[in-house]
Scaffold this motif. Sequence first.
Motif, PDB file in Angstrom:
ATOM      1  N   LEU A 158      14.742   2.857 -14.289  1.00 37.40           N
ATOM      2  CA  LEU A 158      14.499   1.294 -14.623  1.00 37.40           C
ATOM      3  C   LEU A 158      13.453   0.678 -13.741  1.00 37.40           C
ATOM      4  CD1 LEU A 158      17.885  -0.267 -15.503  1.00 37.40           C
ATOM      5  CD2 LEU A 158      16.180   0.579 -17.048  1.00 37.40           C
ATOM      6  N   ARG A 159      13.347   1.443 -12.694  1.00 34.98           N
ATOM      7  CA  ARG A 159      12.147   1.013 -11.682  1.00 34.98           C
ATOM      8  C   ARG A 159      12.588  -0.406 -11.141  1.00 34.98           C
ATOM      9  NH1 ARG A 159      10.296   4.655  -8.923  1.00 34.98           N
ATOM     10  NH2 ARG A 159       8.829   3.270  -8.223  1.00 34.98           N
ATOM     11  N   ARG A 160      13.807  -0.555 -10.666  1.00 39.99           N
ATOM     12  CA  ARG A 160      14.553  -1.763 -10.484  1.00 39.99           C
ATOM     13  C   ARG A 160      15.390  -1.662  -9.072  1.00 39.99           C
ATOM     14  NH1 ARG A 160      17.839  -4.418 -15.177  1.00 39.99           N
ATOM     15  NH2 ARG A 160      19.560  -3.012 -14.429  1.00 39.99           N
ATOM     16  N   ILE A 161      15.270  -2.747  -8.351  1.00 37.07           N
ATOM     17  CA  ILE A 161      16.205  -2.888  -7.170  1.00 37.07           C
ATOM     18  C   ILE A 161      17.276  -3.913  -7.746  1.00 37.07           C
ATOM     19  CG2 ILE A 161      16.591  -3.528  -4.782  1.00 37.07           C
ATOM     20  CD1 ILE A 161      13.956  -2.352  -4.254  1.00 37.07           C
ATOM     21  N   SER A 162      18.632  -3.748  -7.447  1.00 36.66           N
ATOM     22  CA  SER A 162      19.680  -4.592  -7.788  1.00 36.66           C
ATOM     23  C   SER A 162      20.287  -5.113  -6.512  1.00 36.66           C
ATOM     24  CB  SER A 162      20.691  -4.054  -8.721  1.00 36.66           C
ATOM     25  OG  SER A 162      20.303  -3.920 -10.090  1.00 36.66           O
ATOM     26  N   SER A 175      18.445  -8.850  -9.308  1.00 37.63           N
ATOM     27  CA  SER A 175      17.724  -7.845  -9.507  1.00 37.63           C
ATOM     28  C   SER A 175      16.196  -8.160  -9.590  1.00 37.63           C
ATOM     29  CB  SER A 175      18.010  -6.888 -10.591  1.00 37.63           C
ATOM     30  OG  SER A 175      17.901  -7.623 -11.747  1.00 37.63           O
ATOM     31  N   TRP A 176      15.160  -7.240  -8.948  1.00 36.73           N
ATOM     32  CA  TRP A 176      13.885  -7.601  -9.724  1.00 36.73           C
ATOM     33  C   TRP A 176      13.363  -6.060  -9.837  1.00 36.73           C
ATOM     34  CZ3 TRP A 176      16.278  -8.031  -4.661  1.00 36.73           C
ATOM     35  CH2 TRP A 176      16.104  -7.045  -3.753  1.00 36.73           C
ATOM     36  N   GLN A 177      12.043  -6.176 -10.498  1.00 36.52           N
ATOM     37  CA  GLN A 177      11.322  -5.018 -10.958  1.00 36.52           C
ATOM     38  C   GLN A 177      10.269  -4.533  -9.784  1.00 36.52           C
ATOM     39  OE1 GLN A 177      12.472  -4.543 -14.076  1.00 36.52           O
ATOM     40  NE2 GLN A 177      11.662  -2.487 -14.129  1.00 36.52           N
ATOM     41  N   MET A 178      10.188  -3.288  -9.507  1.00 38.35           N
ATOM     42  CA  MET A 178       9.074  -2.603  -8.682  1.00 38.35           C
ATOM     43  C   MET A 178       7.882  -2.581  -9.193  1.00 38.35           C
ATOM     44  SD  MET A 178      10.741  -1.787  -5.822  1.00 38.35           S
ATOM     45  CE  MET A 178       9.799  -0.298  -5.031  1.00 38.35           C
ATOM     46  N   LYS A 179       7.110  -3.116  -8.838  1.00 38.35           N
ATOM     47  CA  LYS A 179       5.739  -3.110  -9.478  1.00 38.35           C
ATOM     48  C   LYS A 179       4.744  -1.926  -8.794  1.00 38.35           C
ATOM     49  CE  LYS A 179       5.551  -8.194  -8.815  1.00 38.35           C
ATOM     50  NZ  LYS A 179       5.111  -9.210  -8.427  1.00 38.35           N
ATOM     51  N   PRO A 180       3.785  -1.579  -9.673  1.00 39.26           N
ATOM     52  CA  PRO A 180       2.899  -0.175  -9.443  1.00 39.26           C
ATOM     53  C   PRO A 180       2.235  -0.674  -8.162  1.00 39.26           C
ATOM     54  CG  PRO A 180       2.706  -1.121 -11.853  1.00 39.26           C
ATOM     55  CD  PRO A 180       3.377  -2.275 -10.951  1.00 39.26           C
ATOM     56  N   PRO A 181       1.975   0.592  -7.453  1.00 40.46           N
ATOM     57  CA  PRO A 181       1.450   0.364  -6.200  1.00 40.46           C
ATOM     58  C   PRO A 181       0.192  -0.216  -5.956  1.00 40.46           C
ATOM     59  CG  PRO A 181       2.018   2.598  -6.405  1.00 40.46           C
ATOM     60  CD  PRO A 181       2.166   1.955  -7.677  1.00 40.46           C
ATOM     61  N   GLY A 182      -0.405  -0.378  -7.183  1.00 35.83           N
ATOM     62  CA  GLY A 182      -1.559  -1.239  -7.231  1.00 35.83           C
ATOM     63  C   GLY A 182      -2.932  -0.661  -6.219  1.00 35.83           C
ATOM     64  N   ALA A 183      -3.645  -1.638  -5.525  1.00 33.15           N
ATOM     65  CA  ALA A 183      -4.828  -1.127  -4.835  1.00 33.15           C
ATOM     66  C   ALA A 183      -4.705  -0.157  -3.863  1.00 33.15           C
ATOM     67  CB  ALA A 183      -5.584  -2.732  -4.138  1.00 33.15           C
ATOM     68  N   TRP A 184      -3.510  -0.087  -3.332  1.00 34.04           N
ATOM     69  CA  TRP A 184      -3.297   1.032  -2.336  1.00 34.04           C
ATOM     70  C   TRP A 184      -3.600   2.451  -2.989  1.00 34.04           C
ATOM     71  CZ3 TRP A 184       0.179   4.936  -2.192  1.00 34.04           C
ATOM     72  CH2 TRP A 184       0.329   5.915  -1.152  1.00 34.04           C
ATOM     73  N   LEU A 242       5.279   4.701   3.829  1.00 38.98           N
ATOM     74  CA  LEU A 242       4.867   3.437   3.628  1.00 38.98           C
ATOM     75  C   LEU A 242       5.492   2.096   3.947  1.00 38.98           C
ATOM     76  CD1 LEU A 242       3.719   4.154  -0.006  1.00 38.98           C
ATOM     77  CD2 LEU A 242       2.261   4.517   2.029  1.00 38.98           C
ATOM     78  N   ARG A 243       4.759   1.123   4.480  1.00 41.21           N
ATOM     79  CA  ARG A 243       5.144  -0.296   4.463  1.00 41.21           C
ATOM     80  C   ARG A 243       4.971  -0.990   3.276  1.00 41.21           C
ATOM     81  NH1 ARG A 243       6.536  -3.909   8.979  1.00 41.21           N
ATOM     82  NH2 ARG A 243       5.706  -5.897   8.448  1.00 41.21           N
ATOM     83  N   MET A 244       5.892  -1.756   2.948  1.00 38.70           N
ATOM     84  CA  MET A 244       5.517  -2.486   1.517  1.00 38.70           C
ATOM     85  C   MET A 244       6.491  -3.633   1.271  1.00 38.70           C
ATOM     86  SD  MET A 244       7.342   0.231  -0.991  1.00 38.70           S
ATOM     87  CE  MET A 244       9.082   0.319  -1.298  1.00 38.70           C
ATOM     88  N   SER A 245       6.365  -4.429   0.198  1.00 40.43           N
ATOM     89  CA  SER A 245       7.158  -5.522   0.133  1.00 40.43           C
ATOM     90  C   SER A 245       8.543  -5.158  -0.684  1.00 40.43           C
ATOM     91  CB  SER A 245       6.434  -6.480  -0.878  1.00 40.43           C
ATOM     92  OG  SER A 245       6.284  -5.825  -2.393  1.00 40.43           O
ATOM     93  N   TRP A 246       9.532  -5.734  -0.940  1.00 40.84           N
ATOM     94  CA  TRP A 246      10.555  -5.400  -1.689  1.00 40.84           C
ATOM     95  C   TRP A 246      10.048  -5.006  -3.095  1.00 40.84           C
ATOM     96  CZ3 TRP A 246      14.332  -9.843  -0.247  1.00 40.84           C
ATOM     97  CH2 TRP A 246      14.782  -9.913   1.057  1.00 40.84           C
ATOM     98  N   GLU A 247       9.058  -5.734  -3.667  1.00 39.00           N
ATOM     99  CA  GLU A 247       8.495  -5.086  -5.092  1.00 39.00           C
ATOM    100  C   GLU A 247       7.756  -3.922  -5.146  1.00 39.00           C
ATOM    101  OE1 GLU A 247       8.113  -8.307  -3.613  1.00 39.00           O
ATOM    102  OE2 GLU A 247       9.619  -9.026  -4.402  1.00 39.00           O
ATOM    103  N   GLY A 248       7.499  -3.510  -4.135  1.00 41.36           N
ATOM    104  CA  GLY A 248       6.861  -2.184  -3.965  1.00 41.36           C
ATOM    105  C   GLY A 248       5.396  -2.404  -3.656  1.00 41.36           C
ATOM    106  N   ILE A 249       4.862  -3.531  -3.487  1.00 49.32           N
ATOM    107  CA  ILE A 249       3.174  -3.610  -3.188  1.00 49.32           C
ATOM    108  C   ILE A 249       2.909  -3.174  -1.739  1.00 49.32           C
ATOM    109  CG2 ILE A 249       1.499  -5.386  -2.907  1.00 49.32           C
ATOM    110  CD1 ILE A 249       2.619  -4.895  -5.759  1.00 49.32           C
ATOM    111  N   VAL A 250       2.380  -2.155  -1.504  1.00 46.56           N
ATOM    112  CA  VAL A 250       2.135  -1.391  -0.441  1.00 46.56           C
ATOM    113  C   VAL A 250       1.117  -2.305   0.443  1.00 46.56           C
ATOM    114  CG1 VAL A 250       1.037   0.718   0.507  1.00 46.56           C
ATOM    115  CG2 VAL A 250       2.295   0.741  -1.217  1.00 46.56           C
ATOM    116  N   SER A 251       1.513  -2.434   1.715  1.00 48.45           N
ATOM    117  CA  SER A 251       0.503  -3.354   2.604  1.00 48.45           C
ATOM    118  C   SER A 251       0.001  -2.305   3.777  1.00 48.45           C
ATOM    119  CB  SER A 251       1.218  -4.311   3.297  1.00 48.45           C
ATOM    120  OG  SER A 251       2.758  -3.781   4.177  1.00 48.45           O
ATOM    121  N   GLY A 252       0.505  -1.116   3.847  1.00 44.19           N
ATOM    122  CA  GLY A 252      -0.107  -0.121   4.990  1.00 44.19           C
ATOM    123  C   GLY A 252       0.843   1.074   4.928  1.00 44.19           C
ATOM    124  N   VAL A 253       0.127   2.224   5.673  1.00 45.17           N
ATOM    125  CA  VAL A 253       0.570   3.495   5.732  1.00 45.17           C
ATOM    126  C   VAL A 253       1.411   3.579   6.984  1.00 45.17           C
ATOM    127  CG1 VAL A 253       0.507   5.807   5.882  1.00 45.17           C
ATOM    128  CG2 VAL A 253      -0.716   4.646   4.323  1.00 45.17           C
TER     129      VAL A 253
END
Length: 380
Positions: free
Chosen positions: A110-114, A125-134, A180-191
Amino acid sequence: MKYLCYCLAAGWLIVSTVGNAQSGVPAKKLIAEFRIDGAKEEFTNVFQILPQSNGDVTTFSSEETFARLYSAKGALKKKFMRKGAGPGEVKNVGSVGMLADSIWVFDYELRRISLFEPNGSFLRSWQMKPPGAWRDASPERKYFLSIAPAALLPNNVAIGRTSTAASALASGEVTTRPILRMSWEGIVSGVVNDMPVAARAMMVRMGDAVSYGQQPFDNSPASGVSPDGTQIVIVDMKSPGKEPFVFVTRISPKGDTLSRSKVPFTPDPVTSRTIDSTVNAETVQRKRPETESQFRASLYVAPYWPPVVTVLVANDGASWLLMHARDGSKHWMVVSPQGKPTAAVEVPKNVRIMRIDRGIWGTELDTDDVPSVVRYKVSN
């Protein structure tokens, strides 16, 4: 053409030193101090154990979609979660962990964290987002199929790992396995760290299909993340020259090096006989003798077997390294936060240590391979 995907008893335990290279490291004892009887509870394959600050403990099985919550005395309090896609439900459990006293569960389908309360009640719960720009910033990163959390920290920070297309690992188009370092939603902020891939994945053609698999002698770096996500330990198994040691590096979630040291090991050379037996085993397992030459050509051969099999990390930065043993015995080297080997522990083959958190937690198989959940402590 079809492509197969490849991702990445109560009492005293016998204790001894680990190999000649660690003969100066003191032997320690593990004492079983808490047990949940697997036969009574009808456990199957327990893959994670989460202890809480109040003494309760939650267990997860790869063959069950629900979790079990036990009291500090080992009594079953409740089962929570169920199969599905609604609130508090999961389809396929991936990683799990603790955020303070709350329990988080990542569903990779489901690509989801509960998030659950300590008593197992569903919070949100919240959905994990695609890695995006990273992911789009490098040609190599397009082969990272998804990102999964390894630990959740406060203030919307998480440590993540990637899964990779097998074909890209086999072709050499992917050369790293980033933490990776990222947000709870999966947005990557750094390696946090780009761990190099030493061995390409095995690729063997079988008729119209292509099979990918793990290299048996892969000496790529191994790593572990502490339960609270504040400590990351990387073990580099490519030691320079002929010196029998590995580098053990402890880093922060921001990638800062906290300590780096050398830990000795007793090397087990990869001989021509070892290579022949490995290729033969692979061929027999797949019942395709005509693939022997392909296995041999695809095989990555290191000078010696990878010395470290598993890395577990405690919240204080101490690490437990499961050392290689060809006979299947389990030798653990305990390394302090400063990088000094402090203990050598050998446990029976039926014991699997899986978490260092408010004790040493693991499972112990009985004669019917039913696992019991056990907490140990270290003693002189």
